[in-house]
Scaffold this motif. Sequence first.
Motif, PDB file in Angstrom:
ATOM      1  N   TYR A   1      -8.023   5.177  -0.477  1.00 47.37           N
ATOM      2  CA  TYR A   1      -7.613   3.782  -0.353  1.00 47.37           C
ATOM      3  C   TYR A   1      -7.110   3.476   1.058  1.00 47.37           C
ATOM      4  O   TYR A   1      -7.283   2.355   1.566  1.00 47.37           O
ATOM      5  CB  TYR A   1      -6.537   3.443  -1.380  1.00 47.37           C
ATOM      6  CG  TYR A   1      -7.109   2.785  -2.615  1.00 47.37           C
ATOM      7  CD1 TYR A   1      -7.249   1.406  -2.690  1.00 47.37           C
ATOM      8  CD2 TYR A   1      -7.552   3.545  -3.691  1.00 47.37           C
ATOM      9  CE1 TYR A   1      -7.790   0.789  -3.810  1.00 47.37           C
ATOM     10  CE2 TYR A   1      -8.089   2.952  -4.808  1.00 47.37           C
ATOM     11  CZ  TYR A   1      -8.213   1.565  -4.873  1.00 47.37           C
ATOM     12  OH  TYR A   1      -8.756   0.959  -5.980  1.00 47.37           O
TER      13      TYR A   1
ATOM     14  N   HIS B   1      -8.695   0.433   3.142  1.00 44.39           N
ATOM     15  CA  HIS B   1      -7.922  -0.644   3.766  1.00 44.39           C
ATOM     16  C   HIS B   1      -8.134  -0.653   5.275  1.00 44.39           C
ATOM     17  O   HIS B   1      -8.150  -1.733   5.901  1.00 44.39           O
ATOM     18  CB  HIS B   1      -6.439  -0.475   3.436  1.00 44.39           C
ATOM     19  CG  HIS B   1      -6.064  -0.969   2.071  1.00 44.39           C
ATOM     20  ND1 HIS B   1      -5.759  -2.288   1.808  1.00 44.39           N
ATOM     21  CD2 HIS B   1      -5.958  -0.320   0.876  1.00 44.39           C
ATOM     22  CE1 HIS B   1      -5.463  -2.444   0.532  1.00 44.39           C
ATOM     23  NE2 HIS B   1      -5.580  -1.256  -0.068  1.00 44.39           N
TER      24      HIS B   1
ATOM     25  N   GLU C   1     -13.846   2.494  -7.867  1.00 45.11           N
ATOM     26  CA  GLU C   1     -12.862   1.435  -8.110  1.00 45.11           C
ATOM     27  C   GLU C   1     -12.838   0.448  -6.948  1.00 45.11           C
ATOM     28  O   GLU C   1     -12.718  -0.776  -7.144  1.00 45.11           O
ATOM     29  CB  GLU C   1     -11.482   2.063  -8.311  1.00 45.11           C
ATOM     30  CG  GLU C   1     -10.440   1.091  -8.848  1.00 45.11           C
ATOM     31  CD  GLU C   1      -9.120   1.791  -9.127  1.00 45.11           C
ATOM     32  OE1 GLU C   1      -8.656   1.750 -10.280  1.00 45.11           O
ATOM     33  OE2 GLU C   1      -8.551   2.382  -8.185  1.00 45.11           O
ATOM     34  N   ILE C   2     -12.939   0.953  -5.728  1.00 44.00           N
ATOM     35  CA  ILE C   2     -12.950   0.074  -4.555  1.00 44.00           C
ATOM     36  C   ILE C   2     -14.202  -0.801  -4.544  1.00 44.00           C
ATOM     37  O   ILE C   2     -14.142  -1.988  -4.221  1.00 44.00           O
ATOM     38  CB  ILE C   2     -12.852   0.921  -3.266  1.00 44.00           C
ATOM     39  CG1 ILE C   2     -11.474   1.582  -3.177  1.00 44.00           C
ATOM     40  CG2 ILE C   2     -13.132   0.086  -2.020  1.00 44.00           C
ATOM     41  CD1 ILE C   2     -11.368   2.661  -2.130  1.00 44.00           C
TER      42      ILE C   2
ATOM     43  N   ASN D   1     -11.745  -7.972  -3.799  1.00 48.77           N
ATOM     44  CA  ASN D   1     -10.860  -8.323  -2.681  1.00 48.77           C
ATOM     45  C   ASN D   1     -10.818  -7.265  -1.591  1.00 48.77           C
ATOM     46  O   ASN D   1     -10.299  -7.522  -0.497  1.00 48.77           O
ATOM     47  CB  ASN D   1      -9.449  -8.570  -3.205  1.00 48.77           C
ATOM     48  CG  ASN D   1      -9.391  -9.727  -4.189  1.00 48.77           C
ATOM     49  OD1 ASN D   1     -10.030 -10.762  -3.972  1.00 48.77           O
ATOM     50  ND2 ASN D   1      -8.648  -9.562  -5.283  1.00 48.77           N
ATOM     51  N   LEU D   2     -11.292  -6.083  -1.887  1.00 47.84           N
ATOM     52  CA  LEU D   2     -11.255  -5.002  -0.912  1.00 47.84           C
ATOM     53  C   LEU D   2     -12.679  -4.624  -0.531  1.00 47.84           C
ATOM     54  O   LEU D   2     -13.488  -4.243  -1.387  1.00 47.84           O
ATOM     55  CB  LEU D   2     -10.513  -3.790  -1.497  1.00 47.84           C
ATOM     56  CG  LEU D   2     -10.269  -2.605  -0.557  1.00 47.84           C
ATOM     57  CD1 LEU D   2      -9.419  -3.032   0.640  1.00 47.84           C
ATOM     58  CD2 LEU D   2      -9.564  -1.468  -1.311  1.00 47.84           C
TER      59      LEU D   2
ATOM     60  N   SER E   1      -1.367   0.875  -7.013  1.00 53.00           N
ATOM     61  CA  SER E   1      -1.123   0.275  -8.326  1.00 53.00           C
ATOM     62  C   SER E   1       0.041   0.949  -9.044  1.00 53.00           C
ATOM     63  O   SER E   1       0.644   0.371  -9.949  1.00 53.00           O
ATOM     64  CB  SER E   1      -2.397   0.374  -9.184  1.00 53.00           C
ATOM     65  OG  SER E   1      -2.799   1.734  -9.310  1.00 53.00           O
TER      66      SER E   1
ATOM     67  N   ARG F   1     -15.707  -1.884  -7.066  1.00 49.65           N
ATOM     68  CA  ARG F   1     -15.576  -2.930  -8.100  1.00 49.65           C
ATOM     69  C   ARG F   1     -14.544  -3.988  -7.731  1.00 49.65           C
ATOM     70  O   ARG F   1     -14.463  -5.024  -8.387  1.00 49.65           O
ATOM     71  CB  ARG F   1     -15.171  -2.280  -9.436  1.00 49.65           C
ATOM     72  CG  ARG F   1     -16.225  -1.363 -10.029  1.00 49.65           C
ATOM     73  CD  ARG F   1     -15.902  -1.036 -11.487  1.00 49.65           C
ATOM     74  NE  ARG F   1     -14.576  -0.466 -11.639  1.00 49.65           N
ATOM     75  CZ  ARG F   1     -14.311   0.843 -11.633  1.00 49.65           C
ATOM     76  NH1 ARG F   1     -15.311   1.710 -11.459  1.00 49.65           N
ATOM     77  NH2 ARG F   1     -13.082   1.284 -11.790  1.00 49.65           N
ATOM     78  N   ASP F   2     -13.743  -3.720  -6.728  1.00 45.29           N
ATOM     79  CA  ASP F   2     -12.678  -4.643  -6.336  1.00 45.29           C
ATOM     80  C   ASP F   2     -13.258  -5.736  -5.438  1.00 45.29           C
ATOM     81  O   ASP F   2     -13.740  -5.455  -4.329  1.00 45.29           O
ATOM     82  CB  ASP F   2     -11.577  -3.875  -5.596  1.00 45.29           C
ATOM     83  CG  ASP F   2     -10.336  -4.726  -5.354  1.00 45.29           C
ATOM     84  OD1 ASP F   2     -10.406  -5.960  -5.495  1.00 45.29           O
ATOM     85  OD2 ASP F   2      -9.276  -4.145  -5.024  1.00 45.29           O
TER      86      ASP F   2
END
Length: 871
Positions: free
Chosen positions: A418, A422, A100-101, A106-107, A465, A103-104
């Motif tokens: 996550y 970050h 998921e990260i 922004n991250l 989320s 695919r993000d």
Amino acid sequence: MLVSLCLFLYLPWKASSAPVDSNSVFSSPATYDSCQQRKQFRLVGMQREGDIIIGGLFEVHLVTEFPELSFRTDPQHLWCHEFDLDGFKMALAMAYAVDEINRDPNLLPNVTLGFRIYDNCIKLGVALRAAMALISGKDESLSNLNCSGSPPVLAIVGDSTSTHSIAMSSILGLFHMPMVSYYATCSCLSDRRRYPFFFRTIPSDAFQVRAMMQILKHFGWTWVGLIVSNDDYGLHAAQSFQQDISGFGGCVAFFEILPKDNDIREIERIIGVIQQSTSRVIVVFSAEAFMLSLMDKVLRLNLTRQWIASEAWSLNPIFLTLRMQPVLRGTLGIAIRRGEIEGMREFLLSLHPDNDPGNNLVRKFWEDMFKCRFAPDVAQTETEGRVCTGDEDVTTADMEYSDVSELRPAYNVYKAVYALAHTLHNLLNCVPGKGPFSGHSCASLHNIQPWQLLYYLQNVNFTTSFGDQVSFDKNGDALAIYDIVNWIGMPDGTMRARTVGVVDESRPAGKVLSLDEEKIFWNFENNKPPRSLCSEPCSQGTRIARKKGLPVCCFDCIPCADGEISTDSIECLKCPEEFWSNPQKDQCVPKETEFLSYEDPLGISLTTASLLGACTCAGVLAIFAHHRHTPVVRANNSELSFLILISLKFCFLCALLFIGQPRLWTCQLRHAVFGISFVLCVSSILVKTVVVVAVFKASKPEGQGLMKWFGAPQQRGTVLILTALQVAICVIWLSTASPTPQKNVTYQASKIVFECAVGSMAGFATLLGYIGLLAAVSFLLAFLARNLPDTFNEAKFITFSMLIFCAVWIAFIPAYVSSPGKYADAVEIFAILASSFGLLFAIFAPKCYIILLRPERNTKKALMGRGTTNN
């Protein structure tokens, strides 16, 4: 590990100075610029390559078999089996979070995150092997002897148990590698001096204990039993629990440690303690291995207690069975926060070995769960058998592992990944020249060191989320939030843990606990919560008296003393000076203010007597004024008689100044008016007595010229001088130490006596002494002149009046001193009225009798004749 590190640093130098044989760590004497691993651990796991790699340790298998040891051959690899579906889902949560990260946009843009996940098989030895594999990597050779560049992994997500985390944090700390645990709760791991690189997304046991305290305090359970497992988790939790429970007045009724070896005799002893204890609430910090034997005994004896489960077993399905329902139904438990991960179910359903041939953990899952055997490949050469494909009649949609409605530990794994993402994102976005490292430098993507993550990880702060905030305090602990679950019976006879509340320490004080009591099932009569107290709470107005030799929760209730109150039943508090306790001893009320008031029966009586005396004086004065030309009135200077009547009237009226609430002006006037009025009266009587004696002496030949010294001007002047002396005394007294109103609490503790303080006792004594002196002289002269002829026998009446006056004021002194509060004023008023009435009736009653009832005797001839006849 340290020995291995030393060998690693030593052998290259050794190799450069001497030749090596085929058993050397180097492949050949000619390749001194590279190192080879002697052996690799056989570990089950899965991995995904990326620009940055993070590690993970999870409990995928429950049982570990170690091979037999032999001194003749190398030890064989250990073997793990008994697949743990929950642990596998936690590992997959990490894999999904990484996908998921990635695919993000922004991250971590333009950076691919990878992972290496290993199974620890719930064994510390396996976990340490996996941790070392993550630190050193799995490359068979190492060509860069300077150890430059990024290490194989930059951080590790794990481990699942406190004991493993304690051991691995000590080792990983040597390499300055951060470790973010998703399940280790031991409060000992919050020690930043010992574990500076340890973080966790699950609250520590200290927070769990505080969450339990919220529940215990909410239901008023102060008498609580405590049972813990004999491990780091249980013993540290017990220590925190015993420290915190006294914070709200609770006590540990008994404290027991479960045996590690399921000692039946020890279990029976603990059961006996539970049976004998009056506690109805028992808190248990333990895992299932320690609990099963205990609960079997509880079930046989059908011991109904209110169980409080720690998060280690609050959701354990082993206890949520039909067999355990009679004793465990109604249990309240602290559970890890439930979260939702969008897209997780679809990710689980997409798993298949064909989609990821190199993932031996997924392959292992299919082999264990579906008994599949896959064709040999590069990733796993030891597995042979038939090929399972996605076209088989195996559908994972209906499997238990695809249920994502109760993601609790897996949600903590998701948050841990996550948090690292970050952290890396903030690290890579560092502005050169403003970085946190030496010379304000920043880290480089191609040379990131694990220790560089520490600063950013400590300050990470984001929201998932699902809406939960993720950050770490100074000890590396996450924000404390727990679900409260209640075990309820289901129609099929099993039990289910239903969420009935939340404990969230990020909320304002007083709102940390949110509980829906209507949803809670209680395994007691009338479905009501039990009472668990050693002693019933003391009611307001009483205080706790500890019982010697017993815990502080066992006590007696003793009423508070007068003037003290108790609202929290802990101790009695003394009321402020002007307040007193009410009859219930639960509130301080203003003290009753006492003074001689006009509404008081005593005050009414004295007021009536005072006014009666004043009216009587006015009546006598009117009679004398009307008959002022008669001989009885004119005899012996009628002017002095009028002066005595006026001063007596003031004496009667000055008594009114002693009644009513004391004020400054009344306190100053009462004694001054009283003293001057009585001196005026007594000095007039004294002059009248002297005149009587002088007249008698003047009637004889030898005293013919005596009366010129006792004429009317001399009499007026004498009275004026004697009165002026009393006025001077009053002026000096009032100017130096004036009487003032004061609230006296010494007479009676429950009342405030409002009185006039005399200011100067010497001034008051001087005032009374001067009056007494004049009265004594008047009495002495009148007594000596009592046997004069009847014409002059007014001296007899003066003697009698002075005798009454002196007797009253002599009796006044001890009575005044011994009378408290308003009764002292009443005694002084009584003395004033009694002496005034004595003077009035003794001196003027005979004259009024003649004037009103025997007017024939009110003639000069009668007065003179009576005297002749007597002679």
